[in-house]
Design a protein around this motif. Structure first.
Motif, PDB file in Angstrom:
ATOM      1  N   UNK A  97       0.828  -1.163  -0.131  1.00 15.63           N
ATOM      2  CA  UNK A  97      -0.073  -0.054   0.191  1.00 15.63           C
ATOM      3  C   UNK A  97       0.903   1.182   0.207  1.00 15.63           C
ATOM      4  N   UNK A  98       0.179   2.346   0.066  1.00 21.22           N
ATOM      5  CA  UNK A  98       0.982   3.753  -0.152  1.00 21.22           C
ATOM      6  C   UNK A  98       1.906   3.906   1.011  1.00 21.22           C
ATOM      7  N   UNK A  99       1.312   3.462   2.333  1.00 22.45           N
ATOM      8  CA  UNK A  99       2.210   3.962   3.414  1.00 22.45           C
ATOM      9  C   UNK A  99       3.449   2.847   3.580  1.00 22.45           C
ATOM     10  N   UNK A 100       3.281   1.576   3.146  1.00 20.39           N
ATOM     11  CA  UNK A 100       4.432   0.750   3.045  1.00 20.39           C
ATOM     12  C   UNK A 100       5.527   1.301   1.975  1.00 20.39           C
ATOM     13  N   UNK A 101       4.870   1.772   0.469  1.00 25.46           N
ATOM     14  CA  UNK A 101       5.962   2.140  -0.467  1.00 25.46           C
ATOM     15  C   UNK A 101       6.734   3.406   0.028  1.00 25.46           C
TER      16      UNK A 101
END
Length: 258
Positions: A97-101
């Motif tokens: 997800x965007x947080x992980x990336x």
């Protein structure tokens, strides 16, 4: 340089720049999702060309499985956001997800800047209030200031403008898959993000690691963060009126506790 990557522009503008960037960087093993290369506002191969939707990456992930690719990247139609898929420890392609990336990129950039002696306490990153606090934890380790702004990349750009010529913006992002590096582009930008994702993946691969394993290393060092997103859609004129009334209710009678 031979990191095996699959890229799709989801019928949008990313096809103009992203493959050229990979070529200039020296990557030699890029596979395009040919059915999605044509720019087409009808988006004939996807239900929604939004990289936040798992279904948008289905064709790219299937192609990665077929050819044994290490990394999938999909940019949205106006090429300001990117979604990625990586191989987990069992070799299965999974979506980040965007947080992980954003956390992986923040960690990679700040770690490399630190190792190269480029951090002197006059640098900062920016995140939005709905974005993971893992980015803050990473920045604090490296002595980099964190700005926590309202939702929307315009607020990140506003901080960059206010600090121009005084302190150095390293990177910034939001959970909705938008990220930016440096001050060249003053908005979320998928081409820059794709370049940094590929560079980080190559750096990890040189150490015998995948991006997934790098993420696990980050969790091991900074703590485990988990989140999920619930989207509520209110359709049409009635939906707009319902949303407006919800905001009135929240402002006139805010919750006493959460």
């Amino acid at each position: 340089a031979d990191l095996k990557m699959v890229y799709t522009p989801l019928h949008g503008t990313g096809i103009t720049l992203v493959p050229k960037i990979f070529k200039r960087m020296g990557f030699t093993n890029l596979s395009l999702v040919e059915a999605q290369v044509e720019s087409n506002g009808d988006f004939p191969t996807v239900h929604s060309p939004n990289p936040e939707e798992n279904s948008a990456l289905e064709m790219a992930v299937a192609q990665a499985e077929a050819i044994g690719a290490d990394l999938v990247m999909a940019t949205d139609p106006d090429a300001d956001r990117v979604g990625i898929a990586v191989r987990d420890n069992e070799g299965k392609m999974i979506l980040l997800n965007g947080n992980q990336t954003g956390s992986i990129l923040t960690y990679y950039i700040l770690r490399r800047w630190s190792e190269l002696g480029k951090l002197d306490g006059n640098q900062y990153i920016v995140k939005t209030i709905v974005t993971t606090e893992l980015m803050r934890a990473i920045a604090e380790k490296y002595g980099v200031k964190v700005y926590n702004v309202l939702t929307g990349f315009k607020w990140i750009a506003d901080i960059i403008k206010k600090n121009e010529g005084k302190t150095t913006f390293v990177c910034g992002g939001e959970e909705s898959y938008g990220f930016n590096v440096g001050e060249f582009v003053r908005d979320k930008d998928a081409p820059i993000s794709c370049a940094m994702i590929a560079e980080c993946a190559a750096w990890a691969a040189a150490q015998g690691k995948t991006l997934y394993q790098l993420l696990q290393d980050i969790y091991a060092e900074f703590g485990y963060y988990k989140e999920s997103l619930i989207s509520v859609t209110k359709k049409g004129k009635a939906g707009l009126e319902e949303i407006a009334q919800m905001m009135v209710d929240y402002r006139t009678n805010p919750p006493k506790e959460l």
